[in-house]
Write a protein that holds these residues in place. Structure first.
Motif, short mmCIF file in Angstrom:
data_model
loop_
_atom_site.label_atom_id
_atom_site.label_comp_id
_atom_site.label_asym_id
_atom_site.label_seq_id
_atom_site.Cartn_x
_atom_site.Cartn_y
_atom_site.Cartn_z
N ALA A 194 46.11 146.14 15.34
CA ALA A 194 45.26 146.91 14.59
C ALA A 194 43.70 146.61 15.09
CB ALA A 194 45.23 146.76 13.25
N PHE A 195 43.58 145.41 15.07
CA PHE A 195 42.22 144.83 15.16
C PHE A 195 41.74 144.35 16.53
CE2 PHE A 195 43.35 144.29 10.63
CZ PHE A 195 42.76 145.17 10.20
N VAL A 196 42.77 143.72 17.27
CA VAL A 196 42.42 143.09 18.58
C VAL A 196 42.61 143.80 19.75
CG1 VAL A 196 42.56 140.99 19.90
CG2 VAL A 196 42.63 140.91 17.38
N ILE A 197 44.00 144.37 19.83
CA ILE A 197 44.39 145.09 21.02
C ILE A 197 43.99 146.57 20.81
CG2 ILE A 197 46.43 145.51 22.39
CD1 ILE A 197 48.14 143.29 21.12
N ASP A 198 43.86 146.90 19.75
CA ASP A 198 43.54 148.37 19.45
C ASP A 198 44.67 149.24 19.90
OD1 ASP A 198 42.17 150.16 18.13
OD2 ASP A 198 40.57 150.33 19.93
N ALA A 199 45.85 149.07 19.86
CA ALA A 199 46.96 150.02 20.63
C ALA A 199 48.09 149.51 19.30
CB ALA A 199 47.24 149.54 21.85
N TRP A 200 48.76 150.67 19.49
CA TRP A 200 49.95 150.66 18.60
C TRP A 200 51.47 150.67 19.42
CZ3 TRP A 200 49.40 148.76 13.90
CH2 TRP A 200 48.18 149.03 13.21
N CYS A 201 52.38 149.88 19.23
CA CYS A 201 53.76 149.91 19.89
C CYS A 201 54.43 150.27 18.77
CB CYS A 201 53.79 148.40 20.43
SG CYS A 201 55.56 148.12 20.88
N VAL A 202 55.01 151.50 19.07
CA VAL A 202 56.07 151.97 18.01
C VAL A 202 57.39 150.85 17.71
CG1 VAL A 202 57.68 153.98 17.43
CG2 VAL A 202 55.39 154.36 18.39
N TRP A 203 57.75 150.46 18.74
CA TRP A 203 58.91 149.56 18.54
C TRP A 203 58.66 148.27 17.62
CZ3 TRP A 203 63.57 151.46 18.03
CH2 TRP A 203 63.97 152.55 18.87
N CYS A 204 57.38 147.93 18.13
CA CYS A 204 56.94 146.60 17.51
C CYS A 204 56.89 146.88 15.99
CB CYS A 204 55.87 146.13 18.23
SG CYS A 204 55.87 145.91 19.94
N LEU A 205 56.11 147.79 15.73
CA LEU A 205 55.98 148.36 14.09
C LEU A 205 57.51 148.64 13.42
CD1 LEU A 205 52.87 150.71 14.59
CD2 LEU A 205 52.87 148.66 13.72
N VAL A 206 58.23 149.29 14.16
CA VAL A 206 59.64 149.33 13.51
C VAL A 206 60.11 147.97 13.15
CG1 VAL A 206 62.01 149.92 13.97
CG2 VAL A 206 60.15 151.51 14.39
N ASN A 207 59.85 147.05 13.99
CA ASN A 207 60.53 145.73 13.82
C ASN A 207 59.42 144.93 12.57
OD1 ASN A 207 61.96 143.10 14.73
ND2 ASN A 207 59.89 142.45 14.88
N ASP A 208 58.22 145.05 12.93
CA ASP A 208 57.28 144.27 12.11
C ASP A 208 57.25 144.90 10.66
OD1 ASP A 208 56.85 142.69 14.15
OD2 ASP A 208 54.84 143.78 15.06
N LEU A 209 57.32 146.16 10.37
CA LEU A 209 56.86 146.75 9.18
C LEU A 209 58.08 147.08 8.52
CD1 LEU A 209 53.81 149.06 9.85
CD2 LEU A 209 54.03 146.62 8.76
N ALA A 210 59.45 147.21 9.24
CA ALA A 210 60.66 147.66 8.46
C ALA A 210 61.56 146.53 8.50
CB ALA A 210 61.16 149.03 9.14
N ILE A 211 61.96 146.29 9.59
CA ILE A 211 63.13 145.42 9.97
C ILE A 211 62.97 144.01 9.22
CG2 ILE A 211 65.01 144.16 11.15
CD1 ILE A 211 64.25 146.42 13.20
N VAL A 212 61.64 143.23 9.58
CA VAL A 212 61.52 141.95 9.19
C VAL A 212 61.43 141.95 7.51
CG1 VAL A 212 59.70 139.91 9.43
CG2 VAL A 212 60.37 141.37 11.49
N PRO A 213 60.35 142.95 7.05
CA PRO A 213 60.08 142.66 5.63
C PRO A 213 61.46 142.98 4.89
CG PRO A 213 58.31 143.90 6.63
CD PRO A 213 59.43 143.92 7.65
N LEU A 214 62.31 143.81 5.35
CA LEU A 214 63.81 144.24 4.69
C LEU A 214 64.65 142.84 4.65
CD1 LEU A 214 65.49 146.14 3.37
CD2 LEU A 214 66.32 146.88 5.51
N LEU A 215 64.37 142.27 5.98
CA LEU A 215 65.44 141.08 6.25
C LEU A 215 64.87 139.96 5.06
CD1 LEU A 215 67.69 139.98 7.65
CD2 LEU A 215 66.08 138.71 9.34
N ALA A 216 63.29 139.76 5.23
CA ALA A 216 62.99 138.68 4.23
C ALA A 216 63.61 138.94 2.68
CB ALA A 216 61.50 138.89 4.34
N VAL A 217 63.25 140.11 2.35
CA VAL A 217 63.74 140.37 0.74
C VAL A 217 65.27 140.26 0.86
CG1 VAL A 217 63.98 142.43 -0.57
CG2 VAL A 217 62.09 142.21 0.58
N LEU A 218 66.19 140.48 1.65
CA LEU A 218 67.43 140.43 1.46
C LEU A 218 68.02 139.01 1.55
CD1 LEU A 218 68.69 143.28 3.68
CD2 LEU A 218 69.09 143.14 1.20
N THR A 219 67.20 138.13 2.44
CA THR A 219 67.70 136.71 2.56
C THR A 219 67.16 135.93 1.52
OG1 THR A 219 65.57 136.39 4.09
CG2 THR A 219 67.79 136.80 5.10
#
Lengths: 139, 244
Positions: A103-128
């Motif tokens: 968001a603030f440094v690279i100023d570009a979005w990687c969709v697959w990275c966002l799927v990982n960072d905003l969906a899979i990782v938070p869900l995994l954290a909650v579940l574990t």
């Protein structure tokens, strides 16, 4: 939710993570398999100075973390559950850092990275964490 | 009476404490790693610090090869490879560095194949500015050298890296008349060429860049997809086209 169901959810979520991190690791080492598309982003993020951490691709670190969680789910002791939650929470902190970088440094979005960072990782954290707090099902 | 299912007992305090300690430790370790990586990186990610590094002998790869506008190579060459590219696309930069030199030396220089540059500007404003100047350089017979040198100086997407200073520096290195170049880049003729390239990409439904087509004679160009930018991949494609 029972411990068994939670365990299954953690395993499935982790497998999704393995798939995404595996794909991102693959394209890191085979950048010519990518093309630049209308949204841009993925190539920029993947080829930015932040795509490596001390020479190790960030995607590969993610893949290692997911495989660790998967191994801990298979081990399935009290300690393994706690460690899985710790790895997932560490991953959540790192995912937050990666999103901030995009968001603030690279100023570009990687969709697959966002799927990982905003969906899979938070869900995994909650579940574990949930699973670490639920008493184990006697075998 | 049906058996009453008792709720699971709460997690013991020791489990919660262990979890808290492990989680805190993991977050601290991650934080330390992030800080250390930022410290050792030394701020090299700042796009504003990007400086133009124009190598001596820029565009030497194309020396002695005929150019006509966007086309590089002998007009007699029967096979044409069309390259759709965006000057801001990092993958195009990789192709330029790793794929193009082998193709030029093995197929274009001997006059067997010619290349046609088809520039797109879908990534953003820097793409458009770069593209117009590259096409304008074609008016002075050095489109390919100009594109090559811009790729060598490519900055982060839309960071404003296509500065007038950079364009003037590249012009100087390639012995182009910068005033003419700037005027041409602003002209309707150059804009029309850029629009024609965009229209062609739209008609061919080009999904991204780099994207390649091969045309044999006046035949209809067909899409080709090299598996990598290795010369072996292009050899297969171009030898096949040359064989008719």
């Amino acid at each position: 939710m029972s411990d068994r169901t939670l365990r299954l959810c953690v395993a499935v979520t982790t497998l999704f993570g393995v798939a995404v991190a595996g794909y991102l690791t693959y394209v890191h080492y085979r950048p010519d398999s990518l093309i630049c598309t209308g949204g841009g982003g993925c190539e920029t993020v993947q080829e930015s100075a932040y795509a490596d951490l001390f020479g190790v691709p960030v995607a590969l670190l993610g893949l290692g973390a997911y495989l660790t969680v998967l191994a801990l789910v298979a081990w399935d002791t009290e300690l393994a559950r706690t460690l899985a939650a710790a790895v997932a929470l560490g991953g959540l902190a790192f995912a937050g850092y990666l999103v901030a970088l995009q968001a603030f440094v690279i100023d570009a979005w990687c969709v697959w990275c966002l799927v990982n960072d905003l969906a899979i990782v938070p869900l995994l954290a909650v579940l574990t964490v949930w699973r670490a707090l639920v008493p184990r099902t006697p075998v | 009476m049906p058996p009453v299912k008792s709720p699971p007992p709460p997690a013991p305090a020791s489990s919660r404490r262990n979890l808290l300690l492990a989680a805190g430790g993991a977050v601290l370790v991650v934080g330390a790693v992030i800080v250390a990586s930022l410290v050792f990186r030394g701020g090299d990610g700042d796009a504003s610090e990007t400086t133009a590094t124009i190598p001596g002998g820029a565009g030497a790869l194309f020396a002695g090869i005929p150019q006509d506008g966007a086309v590089l190579g002998s007009p007699e060459a029967e096979v044409t490879m069309i390259q759709f590219e965006d000057l801001q696309c990092p993958v195009c930069k990789t192709y330029q560095a790793e794929g193009l030199p082998g193709i030029v030396e093995e197929y274009v220089r001997p006059g067997r194949v010619k290349l046609r540059f088809a520039g797109l500007a879908f990534i953003g404003p820097d793409s458009e500015k770069a593209l117009l100047h590259v096409i304008a350089a074609g008016e002075q017979g050095k489109l390919w050298q100009f594109a090559d040198t811009l790729y060598a100086n490519q900055g982060d997407e839309n960071s404003g890296w296509v500065t007038n200073e950079l364009l003037e520096g590249v012009s100087g290195e390639l012995a182009l008349d910068y005033d003419t170049l700037a005027a041409d880049a602003d002209s309707t003729a150059v804009l029309d060429q850029a629009n024609a390239m965009a229209t062609e990409a739209e008609e061919r439904e080009v999904p991204g860049t780099p994207w390649f087509y091969v045309q044999v004679g006046d035949g209809e160009p067909y899409e080709v997809r090299p598996g990598s930018f290795a010369i072996e991949e292009f050899r297969e494609i171009l030898d096949d086209a040359l064989a008719g």
